[in-house]
Design an enzyme around this catalytic site. Structure first.
Site, short mmCIF file in Angstrom:
data_model
loop_
_atom_site.label_atom_id
_atom_site.label_comp_id
_atom_site.label_asym_id
_atom_site.label_seq_id
_atom_site.Cartn_x
_atom_site.Cartn_y
_atom_site.Cartn_z
N GLU A 77 65.98 43.09 37.72
CA GLU A 77 65.37 44.15 37.36
C GLU A 77 64.67 44.97 38.59
O GLU A 77 64.67 45.96 38.58
CB GLU A 77 64.72 44.05 36.21
CG GLU A 77 65.28 43.50 34.98
CD GLU A 77 63.99 43.22 33.61
OE1 GLU A 77 64.84 42.70 32.84
OE2 GLU A 77 63.18 43.80 33.69
N GLY A 86 56.94 45.80 36.04
CA GLY A 86 56.17 44.98 36.56
C GLY A 86 55.14 45.87 37.59
O GLY A 86 55.71 46.39 38.55
C1 FAD Z 1 57.74 55.66 31.70
C2 FAD Z 1 57.74 54.28 31.13
C3 FAD Z 1 58.83 53.43 30.81
C4 FAD Z 1 58.61 52.31 30.30
N1 FAD Z 1 59.81 51.76 29.76
C5 FAD Z 1 59.77 50.64 29.16
C6 FAD Z 1 60.74 49.97 28.36
O1 FAD Z 1 61.86 50.65 28.38
N2 FAD Z 1 60.64 48.69 27.83
C7 FAD Z 1 59.29 48.03 27.69
O2 FAD Z 1 59.27 47.37 27.14
N3 FAD Z 1 58.41 48.51 28.46
C8 FAD Z 1 58.60 49.75 28.99
N4 FAD Z 1 57.31 50.54 29.73
C9 FAD Z 1 56.33 49.63 29.88
C10 FAD Z 1 55.96 49.11 30.89
O3 FAD Z 1 56.71 48.15 31.67
C11 FAD Z 1 54.33 48.93 31.02
O4 FAD Z 1 53.70 49.96 30.99
C12 FAD Z 1 53.92 47.94 32.48
O5 FAD Z 1 54.48 46.54 32.30
C13 FAD Z 1 52.38 47.64 32.51
O6 FAD Z 1 51.98 47.22 31.36
P1 FAD Z 1 50.79 47.98 30.68
O7 FAD Z 1 51.08 49.32 30.41
O8 FAD Z 1 50.20 47.03 29.39
O9 FAD Z 1 49.52 47.91 31.50
P2 FAD Z 1 48.34 46.67 31.70
O10 FAD Z 1 49.02 45.63 31.53
O11 FAD Z 1 47.31 47.01 30.54
O12 FAD Z 1 47.87 47.11 33.04
C14 FAD Z 1 46.66 47.89 33.43
C15 FAD Z 1 46.22 47.59 35.05
O13 FAD Z 1 46.01 46.23 35.05
C16 FAD Z 1 46.56 45.46 36.02
N5 FAD Z 1 46.80 43.91 35.82
C17 FAD Z 1 47.43 43.66 34.71
N6 FAD Z 1 47.34 42.16 34.90
C18 FAD Z 1 46.87 41.79 36.02
C19 FAD Z 1 46.84 40.62 36.82
N7 FAD Z 1 47.19 39.56 36.29
N8 FAD Z 1 46.35 40.73 38.09
C20 FAD Z 1 45.93 42.00 38.84
N9 FAD Z 1 46.05 43.16 38.00
C21 FAD Z 1 46.65 42.99 36.79
C22 FAD Z 1 47.81 46.26 36.31
O14 FAD Z 1 48.64 46.18 37.47
C23 FAD Z 1 47.28 47.65 35.79
O15 FAD Z 1 46.91 48.23 36.95
C24 FAD Z 1 57.53 51.81 30.38
C25 FAD Z 1 56.39 52.25 30.95
C26 FAD Z 1 56.32 53.63 31.39
C27 FAD Z 1 55.14 53.94 31.86
#
Ligand code: FAD
Length: 387
Positions: free
Chosen positions: A241, A363
């Site tokens: 991925e 990620g």
């Molecule tokens: C256009 C789009 C398409 C998508 N398509 C899919 C899909 O098809 N299927 C699916 O399942 N998901 C999908 N996603 C979801 C995407 O994978 C997640 O948005 C992404 O993994 C980040 O998770 P979150 O949004 O919960 O952010 P959060 O996890 O809430 O992160 C918020 C901030 O905290 C930081 N952070 C989190 N954990 C840590 C850590 N341990 N150390 C340091 N910093 C950290 C992050 O880097 C980020 O800056 C999509 C998202 C978008 C925007």
């Protein structure tokens, strides 16, 4: 820079892919952006060309070409001539491998042929309103009810959410933090509903949606692999991925570079092309060097992947570098276009907003750094375990 990983047969394939994206995607892209999703028909057209799941076994209608370079070429030509809203690599490279790698012979025979022809469109649903980077915080739950699983929960930000026929849904299957199963939910199953098509900053032609599961009876025949092993499966497919994310991000950076170079040679200010100001020259020179270096690194990762030797750390490095470069390139591209760069009718403006998500999905950059850092032995979790 000359790329050394392609053979003449790849170049011939590239020519026909370029024609396909120019003729079949570009003319519809504006309309797709306005309607917020691509037409289903484009999947069938891509299927007819052999562009969907080219790696799949011939027994299911695939080409049996297990060479990632072909998928890389499809992504590159889509970036150059098509539209990133046609999320062909989500279908082919991110979701279908779960069906192929974890499915039984019966499941593969049932699902793969439609995915290859484009009759069946795929999505994967991991993210929830309260759990993205930290998937262990997932709340969706599947309960074993004998001949079926009873699935409840909601997912968000799901690409292809509106048009998908099959959605691979991750859900908790026990109380332990890492008990997770993967289930194939089919369009039309009772209790499965699609929520809003979410409005986004970019990628307007790619539909991204909320999905809801309320007492969905998922037959046992739709359970993928061991229902307690979902986390292990997720990590098994992650390197692929991230390589896909890296290859498409650096392809977009290259396109943004070309558009910008052309623009600064034509646009004039103070009696000369704006590209002749030292600032533009140095900016583009730095980005040229960066894109060449990272493209070479990504290409090397592609060869390692073909040999089954790409580690999750290297894939994370590629994704981190390529997506950060795409961000820098599209930002500089807007700046060097001046006001035109802010106008929707100039492609660089859309590329800038499309690019922003590359550092977040598949990620985030921070998670990529965590993976690379842990690979160096700098794993905070060890402190919790070992004291
Ligand atoms: C256009 C789009 C398409 C998508 N398509 C899919 C899909 O098809 N299927 C699916 O399942 N998901 C999908 N996603 C979801 C995407 O994978 C997640 O948005 C992404 O993994 C980040 O998770 P979150 O949004 O919960 O952010 P959060 O996890 O809430 O992160 C918020 C901030 O905290 C930081 N952070 C989190 N954990 C840590 C850590 N341990 N150390 C340091 N910093 C950290 C992050 O880097 C980020 O800056 C999509 C998202 C978008 C925007």
């Amino acid at each position: 820079m000359q790329r050394l990983i392609f053979e003449p047969e790849h170049e011939a394939f590239r020519d026909s892919a370029a024609r396909f994206f120019t003729n079949e995607v570009a003319p519809h892209a504006e309309r797709w952006r306005e309607q917020g999703h691509v037409d289903r028909e484009i999947y069938r057209k891509a299927g007819a060309q052999g562009y969907l799941l080219p790696w799949a076994d011939e027994a299911y209608g695939g080409l049996g070409i297990d060479d990632f370079r072909y998928e890389q070429i499809i992504m590159e030509e889509n970036a150059r001539h098509g539209d990133p809203g046609f999320y062909i690599h989500l279908h082919s490279g991110l979701v279908a491998p779960y069906l192929n790698g974890l499915g039984t012979d019966e499941q593969k025979a049932r699902w793969l042929p439609g995915c290859i022809t484009g009759e069946t469109i795929l999505a994967v649903a991991m993210t929830e309103p309260g759990a993205g980077s930290d998937l262990a915080g997932m709340k969706a739950k599947a309960e074993d009810r004998g001949d079926h699983w009873l699935l409840n929960g909601s997912k968000t930000y799901i690409s292809n959410g509106q048009i998908a026929d099959l959605v691979i849904v991750a859900a908790r299957t026990g109380d332990a933090r890492h008990s997770l199963g993967l289930f194939v939910v089919e369009a039309g199953m009772e209790g499965f509903t699609r929520g809003r098509r979410l409005k986004k900053m970019g990628l307007a032609a790619q539909d991204t949606s909320e999905l809801f599961f309320s007492d969905v009876k998922v037959p046992k025949a739709n359970q993928l692999g061991d229902p307690l092993n979902g986390f292990r499966y997720l990590s098994r497919f992650l390197a692929g991925e991230r390589l896909i994310a890296a290859a498409s991000a650096i392809a977009a950076a290259q396109v943004a570079f070309d558009l910008t170079l052309e623009y600064v040679q034509e646009r004039r200010a103070f009696g000369r092309p704006v590209g002749m100001f030292q600032n533009a020259r140095f900016t583009l020179a730095g980005l040229r060097a960066e894109i060449d270096a990272i493209q070479t690194f990504v290409d090397q990762c592609v060869l390692l992947y073909n040999r089954g030797e790409l580690t999750s750390e290297l894939a994370a490095e590629a994704k981190l570098l390529a997506s950060e470069t795409e961000g820098r390139m599209t930002d500089a591209g807007v700046q060097l276009h001046g006001g035109a760069g802010y106008m929707d009718e100039f492609r660089i403006s859309r590329m800038y907003t499309d690019a922003r998500v590359s550092r977040i999905f598949a990620g985030s950059s921070e998670i990529m750094k965590e993976i690379i850092g842990r690979g160096l032995g700098l794993d905070e979790r060890k402190l919790d375990r070992d004291g």
